[in-house]
Scaffold this active site. Structure first.
Site, PDB file in Angstrom:
ATOM      1  NE  ARG A  75     -38.268 -41.648 -32.537  1.00  0.00           N
ATOM      2  CZ  ARG A  75     -39.253 -41.111 -33.242  1.00  0.00           C
ATOM      3  NH1 ARG A  75     -40.478 -41.081 -32.755  1.00  0.00           N
ATOM      4  NH2 ARG A  75     -39.021 -40.598 -34.435  1.00  0.00           N
ATOM      5  N   GLY A  76     -41.972 -44.387 -29.305  1.00  0.00           N
ATOM      6  CA  GLY A  76     -43.261 -43.762 -29.523  1.00  0.00           C
ATOM      7  C   GLY A  76     -43.107 -42.536 -30.414  1.00  0.00           C
ATOM      8  N   GLY A  77     -44.228 -42.017 -30.871  1.00  0.00           N
ATOM      9  CA  GLY A  77     -44.192 -40.789 -31.648  1.00  0.00           C
ATOM     10  C   GLY A  77     -44.144 -41.016 -33.146  1.00  0.00           C
ATOM     11  CG  ASP A  78     -45.558 -39.030 -37.148  1.00  0.00           C
ATOM     12  OD1 ASP A  78     -44.817 -39.034 -38.143  1.00  0.00           O
ATOM     13  OD2 ASP A  78     -46.784 -39.214 -37.224  1.00  0.00           O
ATOM     14  CB  VAL A  79     -41.093 -38.394 -38.844  1.00  0.00           C
ATOM     15  CG1 VAL A  79     -41.689 -39.576 -39.571  1.00  0.00           C
ATOM     16  CG2 VAL A  79     -41.881 -37.129 -39.132  1.00  0.00           C
ATOM     17  CG  HIS A  82     -32.076 -37.556 -33.757  1.00  0.00           C
ATOM     18  ND1 HIS A  82     -32.640 -36.799 -32.751  1.00  0.00           N
ATOM     19  CD2 HIS A  82     -32.643 -38.787 -33.660  1.00  0.00           C
ATOM     20  CE1 HIS A  82     -33.501 -37.542 -32.076  1.00  0.00           C
ATOM     21  NE2 HIS A  82     -33.525 -38.750 -32.614  1.00  0.00           N
ATOM     22  CB  ILE A 144     -39.813 -36.192 -25.214  1.00  0.00           C
ATOM     23  CG1 ILE A 144     -38.935 -35.143 -24.530  1.00  0.00           C
ATOM     24  CG2 ILE A 144     -39.923 -37.441 -24.326  1.00  0.00           C
ATOM     25  CD1 ILE A 144     -39.458 -34.652 -23.199  1.00  0.00           C
ATOM     26  N   GLY A 156     -35.419 -41.375 -26.032  1.00  0.00           N
ATOM     27  CA  GLY A 156     -35.360 -40.294 -25.053  1.00  0.00           C
ATOM     28  C   GLY A 156     -35.684 -38.922 -25.592  1.00  0.00           C
ATOM     29  CB  CYS A 174     -43.554 -34.623 -33.310  1.00  0.00           C
ATOM     30  SG  CYS A 174     -41.896 -34.644 -32.581  1.00  0.00           S
TER      31      CYS A 174
END
EC number: 2.3.1.181
Length: 218
Positions: A75-79, A82, A144, A156, A174
């Site tokens: 996915r996009g983004g960093d860490v 969850h 997101i 997502g 993030c």
């Protein structure tokens, strides 16, 4: 428009990822309708394509000692973290067919959560022009991160309902060091029904994206 809904309940991240991939491929082939997967994960830190390893605080061994898994994703983004008490939604949506574009799709995901927080919990949340996600003041309440493959989305959003915020000490969420995290329960100061919040997510997702036929599938 038609939306399928898959409720996985409490599910390991790796298993949910396999479900995503299977549904993604079916949506790419036109075998299924747009689908929203709703799930709650055991504790896990996921790393996006552009993750900076220094944003994970502590060794993998220390994470394991605290019951937290570590997982690489595309996915996009960093860490991102969850865990229990967090509603995770994976929209498997044909963005190309809808012709709204990735930027607008992300804005719509943010709108789902901003409306929900305002109308159901009287929490004023905002979006950032710089950092995707949903914010209450300087604190992130929802993350997101997407991937789009052959016009279809996966991965997502994650909304903190009653999440154990202490687990965020193991990462820079993030990759944003000067912001904090929060949850619905932390803001309200009393317990929130997770199942009801989950239903709200589905209702507002359907409203914002204009789905009028909702079908729960296995």
């Amino acid at each position: 428009m038609h939306l399928n809904v898959v409720n996985l309940g409490r599910c390991e991240y790796e298993k949910a990822l396999q479900v995503q991939i299977e549904l993604l491929e079916k949506r790419q082939r036109g075998e299924i309708e747009d689908t929203l997967i709703l799930v709650e994960h055991p504790p896990v830190i996921t790393k996006g394509r552009h993750a900076d390893e220094t944003n994970i605080i502590g060794s993998e061994a220390s994470l394991i000692n605290h019951g937290i898994q570590l997982f690489n994703t595309d996915r996009g983004g960093d860490v991102t973290y969850h865990g229990p008490g967090q509603i995770v939604g994976y929209p498997i949506v044909n963005i190309r067919k809808s012709k709204i574009g990735v930027k607008k799709f992300v804005e719509n995901l943010e709108e789902v959560l901003i409306r929900l927080l305002d109308e159901k919990y009287h929490i004023t949340a905002t979006r950032s022009s710089v950092n995707p996600g949903v914010w209450v003041g300087a604190n992130k309440i929802a993350a997101i991160g997407l991937a789009v493959k052959r016009g279809v989305s996966m991965h997502g959003f994650a909304l903190n309902v009653s999440t154990n915020l202490a687990h965020f000490k193991f990462l820079v969420p993030c990759g944003i060091a000067d912001r904090g995290v929060t949850s619905i329960e932390e803001i309200l100061g009393y317990p929130v029904d997770f199942h009801v919040a989950n239903q709200h997510v589905l209702a507002y997702f359907s409203e914002v994206f204009n789905y009028d036929i909702i079908e729960t599938v296995e």
